[in-house]
Design an enzyme around this catalytic site. Structure first.
Site, PDB file in Angstrom:
ATOM      1  N   ARG A   1     -65.514  17.389  93.831  1.00  0.00           N
ATOM      2  CA  ARG A   1     -64.855  16.315  93.110  1.00  0.00           C
ATOM      3  C   ARG A   1     -65.989  15.578  92.403  1.00  0.00           C
ATOM      4  O   ARG A   1     -66.764  16.213  91.697  1.00  0.00           O
ATOM      5  CB  ARG A   1     -64.003  15.442  94.042  1.00  0.00           C
ATOM      6  CG  ARG A   1     -62.878  14.702  93.280  1.00  0.00           C
ATOM      7  CD  ARG A   1     -62.002  13.860  94.190  1.00  0.00           C
ATOM      8  NE  ARG A   1     -62.678  12.639  94.621  1.00  0.00           N
ATOM      9  CZ  ARG A   1     -62.122  11.690  95.388  1.00  0.00           C
ATOM     10  NH1 ARG A   1     -60.869  11.834  95.804  1.00  0.00           N
ATOM     11  NH2 ARG A   1     -62.790  10.624  95.730  1.00  0.00           N
TER      12      ARG A   1
ATOM     13  N   LYS B   1     -56.678   1.430  99.188  1.00  0.00           N
ATOM     14  CA  LYS B   1     -55.773   2.073  98.226  1.00  0.00           C
ATOM     15  C   LYS B   1     -54.538   2.708  98.867  1.00  0.00           C
ATOM     16  O   LYS B   1     -53.494   2.790  98.236  1.00  0.00           O
ATOM     17  CB  LYS B   1     -56.534   3.118  97.413  1.00  0.00           C
ATOM     18  CG  LYS B   1     -56.998   4.311  98.226  1.00  0.00           C
ATOM     19  CD  LYS B   1     -57.981   5.178  97.449  1.00  0.00           C
ATOM     20  CE  LYS B   1     -58.350   6.404  98.242  1.00  0.00           C
ATOM     21  NZ  LYS B   1     -59.587   7.028  97.801  1.00  0.00           N
TER      22      LYS B   1
END
Ligand SMILES: *Cc1c(COP(=O)(O)O)cnc(C)c1O
Length: 362
Positions: A134, A36
């Site tokens: 997260r 990514k």
């Protein structure tokens, strides 16, 4: 054309060799390389797909995985979706992704239904949050974790391939032997309680690789997911350079469009800048100011460093960056190219901007 990002594929290969060797040979872990950071640039993906020590190619976005799913599978690499899936992408996940990271039972149910529809088994890792806050089922909610496992094991079209953790992303929590041992402990308890074997215990991202060198990666962690370690050679736990890697894989080039001597203090009543911020200026008298044709739309000013260390980045707006070149030994002129080294944020914005060309060193 400029601005241009130069991607050094030789250096990326060098980094890939280094991190894959550490992870696989010294750490006894399978290797997931994360694409990514460079928006799954296909020249980079090709390097990864051909590398003998890489087992998985991973990204957080299905759009990226779709572009290289065939190339990965042809080279016997499995594709991995890192971000827990959206309900709206379940169909594509089952089709293009060999292993997805999950933390929501409602989503896993949908994956099961979709996999059943197309007659296959979808592999998942159950994410456990060890305190970074997260994604993942919170490690203190043990009932939630074991209830989820119980339900997942009843799903005919889901294969619980293992468990994973993500750290140092939101809460900046550093992986250590003690918190990663909790993950191994969960894996062992799940195996004992349900009489199953988990293939993968995924111990985090680039911030975990330093533990291998220190001999502190807990026994039982058998997979790491590496993006920045590969792309920029960073051990992101303590910001050290990983042995055998280089940080100069990427160079940003931009062209000077104006160069003038002007005061350092703007003249008139001070309001807010193009981004609604009240600026602060230091009076350094007259200075030589260069404008380069790139701006905040394309890059992150805090994550780029001029290769000419006498240049100071003063600031910028959407399409302009202003440089202080007063103290440079080089006599810059309009049309000259200024080069920058990139950090993670700068790299991310650069590759996402459609206004930045790419050139490759092979
Ligand atoms: C982005 C990401 C990674 C890779 O992180 P790096 O710090 O670049 O190694 C690993 N796992 C997950 C879940 C991610 O979202």
């Amino acid at each position: 054309m400029y601005p241009k990002m130069i991607i050094d594929l030789k250096k990326l290969k060098q980094n890939l060799d280094a991190v894959a060797t550490i992870t696989k040979d010294e750490g006894n872990c399978s290797v997931m390389i994360v694409t990514k950071g460079l928006c799954a640039d296909l020249n980079m993906v090709e390097l990864i797909a051909k590398h003998p020590k890489v087992d998985f190619i991973a990204d957080s976005r299905i759009v990226n995985i779709k572009t290289y799913c065939d190339m990965a599978r042809k080279n016997n690499k499995k594709t991995v979706l890192l971000r827990v899936p959206m309900h709206c992408e379940v169909e594509e996940v089952v089709r293009y992704v060999d292993l997805s990271l999950n933390s929501e039972i409602s989503t896993i149910r949908l994956l099961n239904e979709e996999a059943k529809k197309v007659g296959m088994k979808h592999n998942i890792l159950l994410m456990i949050d060890l305190g970074d806050l997260r994604e993942g089922m919170f490690f203190k909610d043990e009932d939630m974790i074991f209830d989820a496992v119980k339900e997942i094991l009843k799903m005919k079209n889901i294969n619980l391939q293992g468990v994973g953790v993500n750290l140092t992303c939101y809460g900046a929590i550093i992986p250590k032997n003690d918190n990663l041992s909790l993950l191994v402990d969960f894996a062992n308890r799940i195996e004992d309680k349900f009489d199953i074997k988990l293939d993968i215990v995924s111990g985090g991202n680039s911030s975990s690789i330093y533990l291998i060198g220190k001999g502190e990666l807990p026994k039982g962690i058998n997979n790491l997911r590496l993006g920045e370690a590969f792309l920029l050679g960073n051990d992101t736990a303590y910001e050290n350079q990983i042995p055998g890697t280089t940080s100069s894989t990427l160079t940003l080039q931009a062209q000077i469009v104006e160069l003038k001597e002007k005061p350092s203090l703007p003249i008139g009543e001070v309001g807010v800048d193009a981004f609604g911020q009240k600026p602060y200026y230091e009076d350094k008298g007259l200075m030589k100011r260069a404008i380069i044709a790139i701006g905040k739309q394309d890059t992150d000013l805090d994550s780029m460093t001029p290769l000419d260390s006498d240049i100071d980045i003063m600031g910028g707006s959407s399409d302009h960056i202003i440089l202080d070149v007063t103290n440079c030994k080089k006599e810059y002129k309009v049309g000259d190219i200024v080069e920058f080294k990139l950090g993670y944020g700068g790299m991310l914005k650069n590759v996402t901007s459609k206004y930045i060309e790419r050139e490759y060193i092979r």
